[in-house]
Design an enzyme around this catalytic site. Structure first.
Site, PDB file in Angstrom:
ATOM      1  N   GLY A  31       0.846  -1.205   0.000  1.00 62.64           N
ATOM      2  CA  GLY A  31       0.000   0.000   0.000  1.00 62.64           C
ATOM      3  C   GLY A  31       0.874   1.244   0.000  1.00 62.64           C
ATOM      4  O   GLY A  31       0.470   2.313   0.478  1.00 62.64           O
ATOM      5  N   LYS A  54     -10.937  -4.180  11.901  1.00 59.01           N
ATOM      6  CA  LYS A  54      -9.545  -4.181  12.363  1.00 59.01           C
ATOM      7  C   LYS A  54      -9.339  -5.264  13.429  1.00 59.01           C
ATOM      8  O   LYS A  54      -8.273  -5.868  13.519  1.00 59.01           O
ATOM      9  CB  LYS A  54      -9.133  -2.780  12.838  1.00 59.01           C
ATOM     10  CG  LYS A  54      -8.958  -1.842  11.614  1.00 59.01           C
ATOM     11  CD  LYS A  54      -8.516  -0.426  11.904  1.00 59.01           C
ATOM     12  CE  LYS A  54      -8.271   0.318  10.577  1.00 59.01           C
ATOM     13  NZ  LYS A  54      -7.937   1.718  10.687  1.00 59.01           N
TER      14      LYS A  54
HETATM   15  N1  LIG Z   1      -6.295   8.252  12.072  1.00 59.40           N
HETATM   16  C1  LIG Z   1      -6.706   8.910  11.015  1.00 59.40           C
HETATM   17  O1  LIG Z   1      -7.045  10.099  11.081  1.00 59.40           O
HETATM   18  C2  LIG Z   1      -6.719   8.198   9.686  1.00 59.40           C
HETATM   19  C3  LIG Z   1      -7.036   8.906   8.524  1.00 59.40           C
HETATM   20  C4  LIG Z   1      -6.980   8.232   7.297  1.00 59.40           C
HETATM   21  C5  LIG Z   1      -6.634   6.890   7.252  1.00 59.40           C
HETATM   22  N2  LIG Z   1      -6.344   6.236   8.408  1.00 59.40           N
HETATM   23  C6  LIG Z   1      -5.964   4.797   8.362  1.00 59.40           C
HETATM   24  O2  LIG Z   1      -4.707   4.688   7.715  1.00 59.40           O
HETATM   25  C7  LIG Z   1      -4.667   3.489   6.930  1.00 59.40           C
HETATM   26  C8  LIG Z   1      -4.216   3.822   5.517  1.00 59.40           C
HETATM   27  O3  LIG Z   1      -5.152   4.716   4.924  1.00 59.40           O
HETATM   28  P1  LIG Z   1      -4.778   5.679   3.705  1.00 59.40           P
HETATM   29  O4  LIG Z   1      -5.733   6.823   3.773  1.00 59.40           O
HETATM   30  O5  LIG Z   1      -3.318   5.943   3.722  1.00 59.40           O
HETATM   31  O6  LIG Z   1      -5.131   4.763   2.475  1.00 59.40           O
HETATM   32  P2  LIG Z   1      -5.249   5.178   0.931  1.00 59.40           P
HETATM   33  O7  LIG Z   1      -4.310   6.268   0.617  1.00 59.40           O
HETATM   34  O8  LIG Z   1      -6.688   5.365   0.593  1.00 59.40           O
HETATM   35  O9  LIG Z   1      -4.797   3.821   0.187  1.00 59.40           O
HETATM   36  C9  LIG Z   1      -3.613   3.168   0.549  1.00 59.40           C
HETATM   37  C10 LIG Z   1      -3.308   2.080  -0.444  1.00 59.40           C
HETATM   38  O10 LIG Z   1      -4.261   1.032  -0.382  1.00 59.40           O
HETATM   39  C11 LIG Z   1      -4.034   0.230  -1.524  1.00 59.40           C
HETATM   40  N3  LIG Z   1      -5.294  -0.202  -2.147  1.00 59.40           N
HETATM   41  C12 LIG Z   1      -6.386   0.536  -2.358  1.00 59.40           C
HETATM   42  N4  LIG Z   1      -7.305  -0.230  -3.008  1.00 59.40           N
HETATM   43  C13 LIG Z   1      -6.751  -1.432  -3.172  1.00 59.40           C
HETATM   44  C14 LIG Z   1      -7.187  -2.650  -3.787  1.00 59.40           C
HETATM   45  N5  LIG Z   1      -8.385  -2.763  -4.325  1.00 59.40           N
HETATM   46  N6  LIG Z   1      -6.347  -3.704  -3.781  1.00 59.40           N
HETATM   47  C15 LIG Z   1      -5.129  -3.610  -3.221  1.00 59.40           C
HETATM   48  N7  LIG Z   1      -4.654  -2.478  -2.655  1.00 59.40           N
HETATM   49  C16 LIG Z   1      -5.468  -1.421  -2.627  1.00 59.40           C
HETATM   50  C17 LIG Z   1      -3.260   1.076  -2.543  1.00 59.40           C
HETATM   51  O11 LIG Z   1      -1.946   0.571  -2.521  1.00 59.40           O
HETATM   52  P3  LIG Z   1      -0.950   0.517  -3.773  1.00 59.40           P
HETATM   53  O12 LIG Z   1       0.146   1.442  -3.375  1.00 59.40           O
HETATM   54  O13 LIG Z   1      -0.519  -0.905  -3.823  1.00 59.40           O
HETATM   55  O14 LIG Z   1      -1.687   0.942  -4.984  1.00 59.40           O
HETATM   56  C18 LIG Z   1      -3.314   2.462  -1.910  1.00 59.40           C
HETATM   57  O15 LIG Z   1      -2.221   3.245  -2.241  1.00 59.40           O
HETATM   58  C19 LIG Z   1      -6.050   2.862   7.041  1.00 59.40           C
HETATM   59  O16 LIG Z   1      -6.034   1.794   7.965  1.00 59.40           O
HETATM   60  C20 LIG Z   1      -6.942   3.968   7.545  1.00 59.40           C
HETATM   61  O17 LIG Z   1      -8.010   3.510   8.347  1.00 59.40           O
HETATM   62  C21 LIG Z   1      -6.361   6.852   9.607  1.00 59.40           C
END
Ligand SMILES: NC(=O)c1ccc[n+]([C@@H]2O[C@H](COP(=O)([O-])OP(=O)(O)OC[C@H]3O[C@@H](n4cnc5c(N)ncnc54)[C@H](OP(=O)(O)O)[C@@H]3O)[C@@H](O)[C@H]2O)c1
Length: 313
Positions: free
Chosen positions: A11, A139
């Site tokens: 990711g 989770k």
């Molecule tokens: N605490 C907070 O405020 C907060 C805010 C946002 C998110 N989070 C958490 O942080 C974590 C990461 O979130 P994010 O916002 O960084 O995620 P994101 O940018 O939406 O996506 C991360 C990666 O997920 C992979 N992905 C998406 N769709 C996919 C699919 N169909 N098959 C395989 N891989 C897929 C892609 O990886 P590739 O690089 O391989 O394409 C993408 O780059 C999550 O657990 C979320 O709950 C927390």
């Protein structure tokens, strides 16, 4: 000096993932990033992956449609960090994470796994509201699979990403701080924790070779970033030298907004409710099974929110 672990980020082109790649390289780890075959013609993703390579990362081709490719990727490293997206991919993401856990189990060599958590500690959210509880329930399903498989883990509870929660002054539906008015949740005095996303990655990478964080939850709760919404607004007001007009919304009024919203928005309302009315990020002491990152790594100069907010001026 101890040999640094080899790290695979799954990711890696995502919002958190790209910071994890940067932090892993910066801390001297041999860093691998999964290059999913499915990215196809996504030129931005590909360019980002190539820029990781230029900075010293190794790209490993693989696909969730080819399980063996995941096992083979995992076999090349000591640590796997999953930063796959959260709620908007819901059960799809759950299945993929479970598949990754299975690959790690089969590979049998991984010394530490960080699943895609980075938010509110799901273990403390057994009574969370529907439908937002889906995030925590899923989770916890991943945690159970990890623990049943006997995979060594660290769970990172990263609290509020500043880009979503601080820049917006914790208002839903915007990412930019207002210069005229703000709505406070209740009295605005419930404490939350705001984290610069690069610091989240720095702390997460610090944990991976640290025996103190083995099979523990690491909470990112640096003292100066424990702020109420009112305090956060105050920092912004100081920067813009202006007092914002303040209104307030009660818990009941806030929850009533949920009706008529789409699923993702309803999930968001639930999370905001637990953070800003219940105080779910700060209403507990970190006990056994947990560590606080800024205590473990006092050398990290974490970003204070008055600094973070300057980027919006
Ligand atoms: N605490 C907070 O405020 C907060 C805010 C946002 C998110 N989070 C958490 O942080 C974590 C990461 O979130 P994010 O916002 O960084 O995620 P994101 O940018 O939406 O996506 C991360 C990666 O997920 C992979 N992905 C998406 N769709 C996919 C699919 N169909 N098959 C395989 N891989 C897929 C892609 O990886 P590739 O690089 O391989 O394409 C993408 O780059 C999550 O657990 C979320 O709950 C927390």
């Amino acid at each position: 000096m101890a040999v640094k672990s080899r790290v695979l980020i799954v990711g890696g082109t995502g919002y958190v993932g790209k910071r994890m790649v940067k932090a892993s390289l910066a801390q001297g780890h041999t860093t691998y990033v999964l290059r999913r075959r499915e990215i196809g013609l996504d030129i931005d993703k590909l360019q980002m992956l190539l820029s990781f390579k230029a900075q010293g990362a190794h790209l490993i081709e693989g696909s969730f449609s080819d399980h063996q490719s995941l096992v083979d990727a995992v076999k090349q490293v000591d640590v796997v960090i999953c930063t796959m997206s959260g709620v908007h991919f819901r059960s799809h993401n759950l299945m993929l994470q479970l598949q990754l856990v299975q690959a790690i189990k089969e590979a049998g060599n991984v010394k530490r796994f960080l699943p895609s958590e980075f938010g509110i500690d799901p273990a403390r959210m057994a009574d969370a509201l529907e439908p937002g509880r889906v995030t925590f329930d899923e989770k916890m399903i991943v945690r159970k699979a990890i623990e049943d498989a006997g995979i060594p883990f660290t769970y990172i509870s990263a609290n509020c990403f500043a880009g979503y929660f601080a820049g917006s002054l914790s208002q839903m539906g915007t990412l930019i701080p207002s210069t005229d008015k703000v709505c406070l949740y209740g009295d605005g005095n419930v404490k939350a924790v705001y984290m610069d996303e690069d610091d989240i990655a720095t702390y997460a990478i610090k944990t991976i070779d640290d025996p103190r964080t083995l099979n523990k939850t690491v909470y990112l709760r640096p003292p100066e970033n424990i702020l109420s919404q009112r305090e956060l607004v105050g920092l912004w007001e100081k920067l813009i030298r202006k007092e914002l007009e303040k209104s307030s919304i009660s818990a009941e009024e806030f929850l009533a907004i949920m009706k008529g919203l789409n699923f993702a928005e309803q999930v968001g309302i639930g999370h905001f409710y637990h953070i800003f009315f219940d105080g779910c990020l700060t209403n507990f002491e970190i006990g056994e099974g947990g560590e606080e990152a800024s205590k473990l790594y006092p050398e990290v100069q974490y970003t204070r929110m008055h600094e973070y907010l300057k980027r919006y001026l």
